[in-house]
Design a protein around this motif. Structure first.
Motif, PDB file in Angstrom:
ATOM      1  N   ARG A 113      24.009  24.936  38.095  1.00 22.07           N
ATOM      2  CA  ARG A 113      23.769  26.373  38.141  1.00 22.07           C
ATOM      3  C   ARG A 113      23.365  26.756  39.560  1.00 22.07           C
ATOM      4  O   ARG A 113      22.797  25.962  40.296  1.00 22.07           O
ATOM      5  N   THR A 114      23.674  27.981  39.921  1.00 19.78           N
ATOM      6  CA  THR A 114      23.399  28.447  41.279  1.00 19.78           C
ATOM      7  C   THR A 114      21.917  28.327  41.624  1.00 19.78           C
ATOM      8  O   THR A 114      21.055  28.643  40.798  1.00 19.78           O
ATOM      9  N   PRO A 115      21.612  27.862  42.836  1.00 22.08           N
ATOM     10  CA  PRO A 115      20.207  27.809  43.252  1.00 22.08           C
ATOM     11  C   PRO A 115      19.601  29.202  43.426  1.00 22.08           C
ATOM     12  O   PRO A 115      18.394  29.362  43.322  1.00 22.08           O
ATOM     13  N   ARG A 116      20.437  30.193  43.676  1.00 24.71           N
ATOM     14  CA  ARG A 116      19.939  31.568  43.818  1.00 24.71           C
ATOM     15  C   ARG A 116      19.974  32.279  42.465  1.00 24.71           C
ATOM     16  O   ARG A 116      20.919  32.124  41.694  1.00 24.71           O
ATOM     17  N   ILE A 117      18.951  33.049  42.213  1.00 25.73           N
ATOM     18  CA  ILE A 117      18.843  33.791  40.969  1.00 25.73           C
ATOM     19  C   ILE A 117      19.589  35.109  41.119  1.00 25.73           C
ATOM     20  O   ILE A 117      19.443  35.807  42.132  1.00 25.73           O
ATOM     21  N   ASN A 118      20.398  35.481  40.134  1.00 28.91           N
ATOM     22  CA  ASN A 118      21.167  36.718  40.238  1.00 28.91           C
ATOM     23  C   ASN A 118      20.341  37.940  39.805  1.00 28.91           C
ATOM     24  O   ASN A 118      19.172  37.820  39.425  1.00 28.91           O
ATOM     25  N   LYS A 119      20.941  39.101  39.813  1.00 30.93           N
ATOM     26  CA  LYS A 119      20.235  40.354  39.535  1.00 30.93           C
ATOM     27  C   LYS A 119      19.739  40.448  38.092  1.00 30.93           C
ATOM     28  O   LYS A 119      18.878  41.267  37.772  1.00 30.93           O
ATOM     29  N   ASP A 120      20.288  39.612  37.207  1.00 30.94           N
ATOM     30  CA  ASP A 120      19.884  39.630  35.798  1.00 30.94           C
ATOM     31  C   ASP A 120      18.914  38.493  35.468  1.00 30.94           C
ATOM     32  O   ASP A 120      18.767  38.113  34.309  1.00 30.94           O
ATOM     33  N   ALA A 121      18.252  37.960  36.494  1.00 32.73           N
ATOM     34  CA  ALA A 121      17.336  36.827  36.334  1.00 32.73           C
ATOM     35  C   ALA A 121      18.048  35.618  35.734  1.00 32.73           C
ATOM     36  O   ALA A 121      17.453  34.815  35.020  1.00 32.73           O
ATOM     37  N   GLY A 122      19.339  35.507  36.046  1.00 30.75           N
ATOM     38  CA  GLY A 122      20.139  34.394  35.546  1.00 30.75           C
ATOM     39  C   GLY A 122      20.626  33.524  36.679  1.00 30.75           C
ATOM     40  O   GLY A 122      20.392  33.799  37.862  1.00 30.75           O
ATOM     41  N   ARG A 123      21.308  32.463  36.301  1.00 33.94           N
ATOM     42  CA  ARG A 123      21.915  31.566  37.279  1.00 33.94           C
ATOM     43  C   ARG A 123      23.375  31.377  36.891  1.00 33.94           C
ATOM     44  O   ARG A 123      23.695  31.199  35.711  1.00 33.94           O
ATOM     45  N   ASP A 124      24.248  31.401  37.893  1.00 30.68           N
ATOM     46  CA  ASP A 124      25.680  31.366  37.630  1.00 30.68           C
ATOM     47  C   ASP A 124      26.241  29.951  37.811  1.00 30.68           C
ATOM     48  O   ASP A 124      25.496  29.004  37.976  1.00 30.68           O
ATOM     49  N   HIS A 125      27.557  29.826  37.758  1.00 26.61           N
ATOM     50  CA  HIS A 125      28.197  28.510  37.851  1.00 26.61           C
ATOM     51  C   HIS A 125      28.077  27.940  39.267  1.00 26.61           C
ATOM     52  O   HIS A 125      28.243  28.659  40.250  1.00 26.61           O
ATOM     53  N   TRP A 126      27.825  26.631  39.351  1.00 26.62           N
ATOM     54  CA  TRP A 126      27.678  25.971  40.652  1.00 26.62           C
ATOM     55  C   TRP A 126      28.159  24.537  40.511  1.00 26.62           C
ATOM     56  O   TRP A 126      27.526  23.719  39.865  1.00 26.62           O
ATOM     57  N   GLU A 127      29.286  24.239  41.128  1.00 28.31           N
ATOM     58  CA  GLU A 127      29.887  22.918  40.963  1.00 28.31           C
ATOM     59  C   GLU A 127      29.477  21.922  42.038  1.00 28.31           C
ATOM     60  O   GLU A 127      29.796  20.722  41.932  1.00 28.31           O
ATOM     61  N   LYS A 128      28.736  22.350  43.033  1.00 32.90           N
ATOM     62  CA  LYS A 128      28.496  21.494  44.191  1.00 32.90           C
ATOM     63  C   LYS A 128      27.434  20.417  43.962  1.00 32.90           C
ATOM     64  O   LYS A 128      27.434  19.394  44.639  1.00 32.90           O
ATOM     65  N   VAL A 129      26.515  20.647  43.035  1.00 33.80           N
ATOM     66  CA  VAL A 129      25.482  19.640  42.772  1.00 33.80           C
ATOM     67  C   VAL A 129      24.901  19.868  41.381  1.00 33.80           C
ATOM     68  O   VAL A 129      24.696  21.008  40.973  1.00 33.80           O
ATOM     69  N   PHE A 130      24.713  18.775  40.640  1.00 36.49           N
ATOM     70  CA  PHE A 130      24.030  18.851  39.350  1.00 36.49           C
ATOM     71  C   PHE A 130      23.579  17.450  38.961  1.00 36.49           C
ATOM     72  O   PHE A 130      23.931  16.468  39.611  1.00 36.49           O
TER      73      PHE A 130
END
Length: 202
Positions: A113-130
């Motif tokens: 999940r994205t390290p940055r939090i989006n405007k809806d207090a959520g986290r989006d897709h992030w394929e670079k590290v998990f």
């Protein structure tokens, strides 16, 4: 063949959760994930070589972990408590029954999940590290391998490709990644196109 597996023999008996002591079922959690995890342990006891569990509470949508909104509330109050209870109980139970060394438990998702939090207090897709968790199955225990950058956005130390995780699982199953399977048209399909078992875990 699938019908025969489900309707007879030790594997079929494993599906009868009413045969499991209620006390044990409660330890795993009286929720879908907990009961699925009890079933996975019963299947391992019955000699079933591979069991796939999809930790999703919403069987219709099937995307509980897609936390584009309210990531922290969902993780704290909905997702992590039942998962933590089910998985920790599974590992303890397998160990107590002498099955952990011969049962490989692997936990991972499609991506991070994205390290940055989006405007809806959520986290989006992030394929670079998990992260991936491997336990039991004859692997070395207590190892934390690799790290991410400070912001959790990229691999930093000892990056591991997912194919290396798969190669490690295949290695413990005794499956050669170099084996090539041919379909009915004689087209070659390697078990794993690339990937090497993780030496630190072997």
């Amino acid at each position: 063949q699938a019908y025969e597996i489900l309707s007879g023999g030790a594997a079929a008996d494993a599906f009868n959760l009413s045969a499991e002591p209620q006390r044990v079922r409660e330890q795993y959690g009286q929720h879908l994930w907990g009961q699925q995890t009890v079933l996975a342990r019963r299947l391992a006891e019955a000699g079933v070589p591979l069991t796939l569990m999809n930790f999703t509470l919403n069987q219709v949508k099937g995307q509980d972990w897609d936390t584009h909104k309210d990531n922290f509330g969902l993780m704290k109050d909905v997702l992590l408590p039942p998962m933590d209870l089910a998985v920790s109980t599974l590992l303890d139970d397998l160990d107590a029954r002498g099955l952990l060394d011969t049962t490989l438990v692997a936990m991972f998702g499609e991506f991070g999940r994205t390290p940055r939090i989006n405007k809806d207090a959520g986290r989006d897709h992030w394929e670079k590290v998990f992260s991936v968790m491997l336990a039991g199955g004859g692997l070395k225990s207590g190892i934390v391998l690799g790290s991410s950058t400070r912001d959790g956005d990229l691999p930093l130390d000892r990056p591991v490709h997912l194919n290396d995780v798969l190669a490690t699982i295949y290695h413990q199953l005794g499956v050669s990644c170099e084996e090539v399977i041919h379909d009915e048209l004689d087209r070659p399909f390697p078990v794993l196109p690339h990937g090497t078992a993780i030496p630190e875990l072997l």
